[in-house]
Design a protein around this motif. Structure first.
Motif, PDB file in Angstrom:
ATOM      1  N   ALA A 171      -1.167  12.088   4.226  1.00 59.73           N
ATOM      2  CA  ALA A 171      -0.863  10.816   3.573  1.00 59.73           C
ATOM      3  C   ALA A 171      -1.707   9.680   4.138  1.00 59.73           C
ATOM      4  CB  ALA A 171       0.621  10.498   3.719  1.00 59.73           C
ATOM      5  N   ILE A 172      -2.121   9.790   5.384  1.00 59.12           N
ATOM      6  CA  ILE A 172      -2.962   8.736   5.957  1.00 59.12           C
ATOM      7  C   ILE A 172      -4.281   8.666   5.202  1.00 59.12           C
ATOM      8  CG2 ILE A 172      -4.256   8.056   8.027  1.00 59.12           C
ATOM      9  CD1 ILE A 172      -1.896   9.067   9.679  1.00 59.12           C
ATOM     10  N   TYR A 173      -4.858   9.825   4.884  1.00 59.85           N
ATOM     11  CA  TYR A 173      -6.081   9.824   4.076  1.00 59.85           C
ATOM     12  C   TYR A 173      -5.813   9.211   2.710  1.00 59.85           C
ATOM     13  CZ  TYR A 173     -10.184  11.328   1.498  1.00 59.85           C
ATOM     14  OH  TYR A 173     -11.324  11.329   0.729  1.00 59.85           O
ATOM     15  N   TYR A 260       2.971   8.496  -1.886  1.00 59.16           N
ATOM     16  CA  TYR A 260       2.214   8.712  -0.656  1.00 59.16           C
ATOM     17  C   TYR A 260       2.947   8.224   0.589  1.00 59.16           C
ATOM     18  CZ  TYR A 260      -1.715   9.738  -3.774  1.00 59.16           C
ATOM     19  OH  TYR A 260      -2.526  10.265  -4.742  1.00 59.16           O
ATOM     20  N   PHE A 261       3.724   7.150   0.448  1.00 62.69           N
ATOM     21  CA  PHE A 261       4.450   6.692   1.629  1.00 62.69           C
ATOM     22  C   PHE A 261       5.564   7.674   1.990  1.00 62.69           C
ATOM     23  CE2 PHE A 261       7.548   4.240   4.084  1.00 62.69           C
ATOM     24  CZ  PHE A 261       6.719   3.787   5.096  1.00 62.69           C
ATOM     25  N   ASP A 263       5.387  10.788   1.461  1.00 60.78           N
ATOM     26  CA  ASP A 263       4.641  11.879   2.090  1.00 60.78           C
ATOM     27  C   ASP A 263       4.382  11.579   3.561  1.00 60.78           C
ATOM     28  OD1 ASP A 263       4.585  13.308  -0.252  1.00 60.78           O
ATOM     29  OD2 ASP A 263       2.445  13.010  -0.644  1.00 60.78           O
ATOM     30  N   PHE A 264       4.000  10.334   3.842  1.00 66.61           N
ATOM     31  CA  PHE A 264       3.726   9.939   5.227  1.00 66.61           C
ATOM     32  C   PHE A 264       4.970  10.131   6.096  1.00 66.61           C
ATOM     33  CE2 PHE A 264       4.182   6.527   8.403  1.00 66.61           C
ATOM     34  CZ  PHE A 264       3.184   6.911   9.281  1.00 66.61           C
ATOM     35  N   VAL A 265       6.110   9.678   5.620  1.00 66.62           N
ATOM     36  CA  VAL A 265       7.346   9.828   6.385  1.00 66.62           C
ATOM     37  C   VAL A 265       7.644  11.306   6.612  1.00 66.62           C
ATOM     38  CG1 VAL A 265       9.845   9.426   6.366  1.00 66.62           C
ATOM     39  CG2 VAL A 265       8.284   7.622   5.602  1.00 66.62           C
ATOM     40  N   SER A 266       7.425  12.128   5.587  1.00 63.48           N
ATOM     41  CA  SER A 266       7.662  13.560   5.699  1.00 63.48           C
ATOM     42  C   SER A 266       6.690  14.231   6.669  1.00 63.48           C
ATOM     43  CB  SER A 266       7.536  14.202   4.306  1.00 63.48           C
ATOM     44  OG  SER A 266       7.745  15.594   4.337  1.00 63.48           O
ATOM     45  N   GLU A 267       5.538  13.625   6.879  1.00 66.96           N
ATOM     46  CA  GLU A 267       4.524  14.202   7.768  1.00 66.96           C
ATOM     47  C   GLU A 267       4.689  13.799   9.228  1.00 66.96           C
ATOM     48  OE1 GLU A 267       0.843  13.019   5.993  1.00 66.96           O
ATOM     49  OE2 GLU A 267       1.094  14.325   4.256  1.00 66.96           O
ATOM     50  N   ILE A 268       5.535  12.838   9.520  1.00 67.70           N
ATOM     51  CA  ILE A 268       5.651  12.374  10.907  1.00 67.70           C
ATOM     52  C   ILE A 268       5.978  13.520  11.866  1.00 67.70           C
ATOM     53  CG2 ILE A 268       7.032  10.932  12.469  1.00 67.70           C
ATOM     54  CD1 ILE A 268       7.080   8.804  10.237  1.00 67.70           C
ATOM     55  N   PRO A 269       6.950  14.404  11.563  1.00 68.80           N
ATOM     56  CA  PRO A 269       7.169  15.538  12.492  1.00 68.80           C
ATOM     57  C   PRO A 269       5.932  16.423  12.666  1.00 68.80           C
ATOM     58  CG  PRO A 269       9.013  15.298  10.969  1.00 68.80           C
ATOM     59  CD  PRO A 269       7.920  14.398  10.457  1.00 68.80           C
TER      60      PRO A 269
END
Length: 326
Positions: A171-173, A260-261, A263-269
């Motif tokens: 998500a950062i990309y 996308y945001f 997604d970002f939260v879901s990717e933190i772990p």
């Protein structure tokens, strides 16, 4: 050789599903969920509705959450019980090109040297500033020596094909760039032992000896589940005498809508735990153990390190029991 393609979908048959269904050398399995249209069907496809999954005499089917990507595992179980030799993972938004295929699983390939640790595999296929989902964030700006390839004879256990246009990135990309990418055409690349690259479930082929590694953790976030699977799979496949390989893009991804945001939260772990998971798998995986035993032992250590919760172990046990039956 019996080859199965496994997709999960909550939509009417997509363009990708229709094209995969045309491939005569493969059997396409589509796994449904509660959100999938009740009348879902398509020619040359085995459709596993919720009712069909529950009728499979599977411990896992009774325990998996609904409306969850991990129900895809019912397609793996079906393929295994039908004596599949190869299972190919993909998604309903990955449209195969006319040249879609995977290389042989044994041969002489370009190989990335051993002991490279995590690195950006995309650098070998493009000059664009882009990285795969699951790459540790501190390596985003690291330089990759792409002139280090050697020729080596090896057995590949898992092939990851890339995807053009909207490849698998984090998500950062997407939040900072989101520039589409078309990868260069080149010969396949195989990774040496202790050289790691994230791989996913979007265009991926795996041999039957490694089918236990298809387990998708159900109690981690959606954006972490297939990345965690791929991270811990790599040391286990090394211990079994196999390698991971990458091919150039053979699908075009027309990505289903994403926030996308979210997604970002879901990717933190994933950002926090992926390297630690790799270290655990490298430490725990032993050549004298079976693939299934190594997987189970790694998950026990992941639970001790609070990367997964105890309920994950119960689902893993059900999975390993299900795929031990043919």
């Amino acid at each position: 050789m019996k080859k199965f393609i496994v997709i999960t979908s909550i939509f009417e048959p997509t363009e990708a599903v229709k094209k995969f269904a045309e491939l005569s050398d493969y059997k396409l399995i589509v796994v449904g969920d509660k959100k999938t249209p009740d009348n879902w069907q398509y020619s040359n496809v085995v459709y596993l509705s919720i009712d069909a999954q529950l009728a499979m005499e599977s411990k896992l089917a009774q325990s998996l959450p609904y409306n969850h990507y991990c129900r895809k595992m019912m397609g793996y179980i079906y393929s295994h019980r039908e004596a599949g030799d190869i299972i190919i993972d993909t998604d309903d938004d990955n449209i195969p090109t006319d040249s879609w295929a995977f290389p042989e699983f044994e041969g002489t390939f370009d190989m990335i040297p051993a002991n490279k640790g995590f690195f950006n595999i995309y650098d070998y296929f493009t000059d664009q500033k882009i990285w795969p989902r699951g790459l540790p964030l501190h390596l985003i700006n690291a330089d990759t020596d792409t002139n280090d390839l050697i020729k080596s004879q090896t057995k590949v256990g898992i092939w990851q094909g890339l995807a053009d246009e909207d490849p698998d990135v984090d998500a950062i990309y997407r939040l900072t760039s989101d520039v589409p990418c078309v990868f260069k055409k080149r010969t396949p690349i195989v990774l040496g032992e202790n050289s790691l690259a994230p791989f996913n479930t979007q265009n991926t082929a795996i041999v039957k000896e490694l089918f236990p590694l298809l387990y998708l953790p159900c109690h981690v976030t959606f954006r972490f589940t297939d990345i965690l699977r791929g991270t811990i799979a790599q040391p286990i496949l090394w211990s079994a005498g196999f390698s991971l390989g990458f091919t150039d893009a053979t699908v075009i991804q027309k990505r289903n809508p994403h926030d996308y945001f979210k997604d970002f939260v879901s990717e933190i772990p994933m950002y926090l735990n992926n390297e630690k998971a790799a270290q655990i798998a490298q430490k725990i995986s032993l050549a004298q153990n079976s693939v299934a035993d190594n997987l189970y032992n790694v998950y026990q250590e992941l639970e001790k390190n609070q990367i997964v919760i105890p309920e994950e172990i119960k689902l893993l046990e059900a999975w390993l029991e299900d795929i031990s039956i043919r």
